[in-house]
Design an enzyme around this catalytic site. Structure first.
Site, short mmCIF file in Angstrom:
data_model
loop_
_atom_site.label_atom_id
_atom_site.label_comp_id
_atom_site.label_asym_id
_atom_site.label_seq_id
_atom_site.Cartn_x
_atom_site.Cartn_y
_atom_site.Cartn_z
N ASP A 38 0.43 -4.82 4.74
CA ASP A 38 -0.98 -4.46 4.61
C ASP A 38 -1.83 -5.66 4.15
O ASP A 38 -3.01 -5.52 3.87
CB ASP A 38 -1.13 -3.28 3.64
CG ASP A 38 -2.32 -2.39 3.97
OD1 ASP A 38 -2.86 -2.49 5.08
OD2 ASP A 38 -2.71 -1.58 3.09
N ASP A 48 -5.67 6.48 -0.73
CA ASP A 48 -5.03 5.70 0.34
C ASP A 48 -6.06 4.99 1.21
O ASP A 48 -5.72 4.12 2.01
CB ASP A 48 -4.14 6.63 1.18
CG ASP A 48 -3.14 5.86 2.03
OD1 ASP A 48 -3.00 4.63 1.83
OD2 ASP A 48 -2.49 6.49 2.88
N LYS A 89 1.63 7.96 0.28
CA LYS A 89 2.01 8.04 1.69
C LYS A 89 3.37 8.72 1.81
O LYS A 89 4.16 8.68 0.87
CB LYS A 89 2.14 6.62 2.27
CG LYS A 89 0.83 5.92 2.52
CD LYS A 89 1.04 4.55 3.13
CE LYS A 89 -0.27 3.84 3.37
NZ LYS A 89 -1.14 4.48 4.38
N GLU A 107 -7.92 2.61 0.53
CA GLU A 107 -8.18 1.60 -0.50
C GLU A 107 -8.70 0.28 0.08
O GLU A 107 -9.38 -0.46 -0.60
CB GLU A 107 -6.90 1.35 -1.29
CG GLU A 107 -5.92 0.34 -0.68
CD GLU A 107 -5.38 0.74 0.69
OE1 GLU A 107 -5.37 1.95 0.99
OE2 GLU A 107 -4.98 -0.15 1.47
N ASP A 112 0.84 -1.20 0.00
CA ASP A 112 0.00 0.00 0.00
C ASP A 112 0.87 1.25 0.00
O ASP A 112 1.28 1.74 1.05
CB ASP A 112 -0.92 -0.01 1.23
CG ASP A 112 -1.82 1.22 1.27
OD1 ASP A 112 -1.93 1.92 0.24
OD2 ASP A 112 -2.44 1.46 2.33
N ARG A 156 -10.95 -0.42 2.29
CA ARG A 156 -12.40 -0.52 2.34
C ARG A 156 -13.00 -0.77 0.96
O ARG A 156 -14.07 -1.38 0.85
CB ARG A 156 -12.99 0.74 3.00
CG ARG A 156 -12.68 2.02 2.25
CD ARG A 156 -12.89 3.26 3.11
NE ARG A 156 -11.79 3.46 4.08
CZ ARG A 156 -11.78 4.41 5.00
NH1 ARG A 156 -12.78 5.26 5.10
NH2 ARG A 156 -10.75 4.53 5.82
N1 BES Z 1 -3.19 0.32 5.28
C1 BES Z 1 -3.56 1.60 5.73
C2 BES Z 1 -3.83 1.63 7.24
C3 BES Z 1 -2.64 1.56 8.15
C4 BES Z 1 -1.97 2.71 8.52
C5 BES Z 1 -2.24 0.37 8.65
C6 BES Z 1 -0.89 2.65 9.37
C7 BES Z 1 -1.17 0.30 9.54
C8 BES Z 1 -0.49 1.44 9.89
C9 BES Z 1 -4.82 2.05 5.03
O1 BES Z 1 -4.96 1.64 3.73
C10 BES Z 1 -4.79 3.54 5.02
O2 BES Z 1 -3.94 4.08 4.38
N2 BES Z 1 -5.72 4.17 5.71
C11 BES Z 1 -5.78 5.57 5.79
C12 BES Z 1 -7.22 5.98 5.64
C13 BES Z 1 -7.41 7.47 5.52
C14 BES Z 1 -6.85 7.95 4.21
C15 BES Z 1 -8.87 7.77 5.62
C16 BES Z 1 -5.22 6.00 7.14
O3 BES Z 1 -5.50 5.33 8.13
O4 BES Z 1 -4.49 6.98 7.17
ZN ZN Z 2 -4.01 -0.07 3.23
MN MN Z 3 -4.00 2.93 2.38
#
Ligand code: BES
Ligand code: ZN
Ligand code: MN
Length: 461
Positions: free
Chosen positions: A251, A311, A240, A313, A233, A315
């Site tokens: 991920d 990001d 990111k 993604e 991811d 969901r």
């Molecule tokens: N895979 C990430 C979530 C994540 C973040 C897992 C840090 C472990 C450590 C997910 O896909 C993501 O990027 N989520 C975003 C959502 C936001 C853009 C609404 C997040 O949590 O920042």
């Molecule tokens: Zn993710």
């Molecule tokens: Mn993500």
């Protein structure tokens, strides 16, 4: 032999404190046992729990690795007021998890590699032998499932691709009592799984939807398991920050947990429940063909989503899998596992998995399974208020709900795709790696949730 132990206690060198170790070099044969080393592990004075034995097993596993001991003979303290089967189950589980190592890419330090434990024997008094043997088998299976998750997670993104998930599915289906199928990109296009297709469209790795089915052949309830298999991811166009982006190879830990749980289910062949597993596997990359913020996609079943942040993604791929799974398999309950939100780390830290559910009975079952497995969860609320944050101006939903309650709005998004089916969602973003340090949890991926799922199936009534 006893004198040497007594001496250590008299000198105060050993007090039997929790996880305290006393290593003794005994005469080659004592009490009819031949051994080069004798390790005594303290249990402390608190009330005994399954977790204490798992930890003690972890201590033994770690020590055995360090000493390069390949054959272990465990003497179970049967005089304790604690069920022997729970004790040996958790000891075995902890032992496997505590002696875990991943060194396949350390080619230069070949000579430093520690040998894996080759044999574990257990000494239990005759009366409980059959029950103890079954318990050991359960413990080893669960431990190996956790280790399998860690293995998949440790593999880098260029090795553990969606294709690798598909190959793993084929492998475990061949070994156990499981049906296996992969939905390829072409079929996703025919069936309109716009979430998985959208997320993967910027990647050179084609997406896969791995399907594993465990069927009893009887009229029993069906449990649907869904695991996020995002093999890397990057965030996509909503890229990111570089710092610790490498961790995003993890991920896929939800998908790995579901696969490993199915592996055990296929071996143990429970009689009270059918289990179907779906692992949507994809890679989220920025490129000229990638999804862009503002794009609108159509999920399986027809709901449209305005993708305001590429990001968010997880969901999107889960929504397709959930909607497809609920429609196709008509399950009695659904459990999904995903490294879904950074927000769950803010809320619960690295010590509890976030649990969200639309059904109290199922939530209670999952909480109890996590407790027995030593993988604690904490439930967060779900309600229409949160759903409001996902309203889009121009589509049915948007994929982000702003900063407040990020874990809950992510779950509220998923809830839109399960209808009325009892459903529980495990957000393991805080626990899949950097998890609470324990003797049976080394640094790196923890292997969380596989054992909870196994326990849930084992104890299903
Ligand atoms: N895979 C990430 C979530 C994540 C973040 C897992 C840090 C472990 C450590 C997910 O896909 C993501 O990027 N989520 C975003 C959502 C936001 C853009 C609404 C997040 O949590 O920042
Ligand atoms: Zn993710
Ligand atoms: Mn993500």
């Amino acid at each position: 032999m006893q004198e040497r132990i007594d001496q250590a206690f008299e000198l105060g060198d050993c007090q039997g404190k929790k996880e305290e170790c006393l290593l003794i070099y005994p005469e080659r044969v004592f009490d009819g046992v031949q051994a080069g080393r004798l390790l005594i592990v303290g249990l402390g004075k608190d009330e005994l729990t399954r977790e204490m034995f798992r930890r003690a097993g972890g201590v033994v596993g770690q020590k055995a690795l360090g000493l390069k001991a390949e054959k272990l003979f465990l003497v179970v303290p049967e005089e304790l007021a604690f069920p022997v089967d729970d004790m040996v189950e958790c000891l075995s589980e902890g032992l496997v998890l505590g002696s875990y190592q991943f060194n396949k890419y350390k080619k230069k330090e070949e000579e430093e590699k520690r040998p894996a434990i080759k044999r574990i024997s257990l000494y239990v008094q005759d009366g409980s032998l059959v029950a103890a043997r079954k318990a050991v088998k359960r413990g080893l299976a669960a431990g190996q499932a956790g280790a399998a998750v860690r293995d998949m997670a440790n593999e880098p993104g260029n090795v553990w691709t969606p294709q690798a998930f598909a190959e793993y599915g084929a492998k475990i289906a061949g070994e156990g009592h499981l049906l296996f199928r992969v939905m390829e990109k072409e079929e996703m296009q025919e069936l309109k799984l716009g979430g998985i297709l959208g997320v993967s469209q910027g990647s050179a790795q084609p997406p896969k939807l791995v399907v594993l089915e465990y069927r009893t052949g009887r009229k029993v309830p069906t449990l649907l398991l869904v695991g996020k298999g995002l093999t890397f991811d990057s965030g996509g166009i909503s890229l990111k920050p570089g710092e610790s982006m490498g961790d995003m190879k993890y991920d896929m830990c939800g998908g790995a947990a579901v696969m490993a749980a199915m592996q055990v289910i296929g071996e143990e062949q429970p009689t009270r429940i059918d289990v179907v597993a779906l692992v949507p596997a994809a890679e989220n990359m920025p490129s000229a063909s990638a999804l862009k913020p503002g794009d609108i996609i159509t999920q399986y079943g027809g709901k449209t989503v305005e993708v305001l942040n590429t990001d968010a993604e997880g969901r999107l791929i889960l929504a397709d899998a959930l909607a497809y799974g609920v429609e196709k398999y008509k399950p009695d309950a659904v459990v999904d596992v995903a490294t879904l939100t950074g927000a769950v780390i803010i809320g619960l830290g690295h010590h509890r998995t976030g649990l969200l559910a639309n059904n109290d009975e199922l939530a209670a079952k999952v909480l109890a399974a996590g407790e027995r497995a030593g993988e604690l969860l904490w439930r967060l609320p779900l309600a229409d208020d949160y759903r409001e944050q996902l309203k889009s101006q121009i589509a049915d939903l948007k994929n982000v709900g702003g900063r407040p309650a990020g874990t809950i709005t992510a779950a509220a998004f998923l809830q839109e795709f399960v209808g009325e089916t009892p459903w529980a969602h495990l957000d393991i973003a805080g626990t899949a790696w950097n998890y609470t340090e324990k003797p049976y949890v080394p640094k790196g991926p923890s292997g969380i949730a596989a054992r909870t799922l196994i326990e849930l199936v084992r104890s299903w009534k």
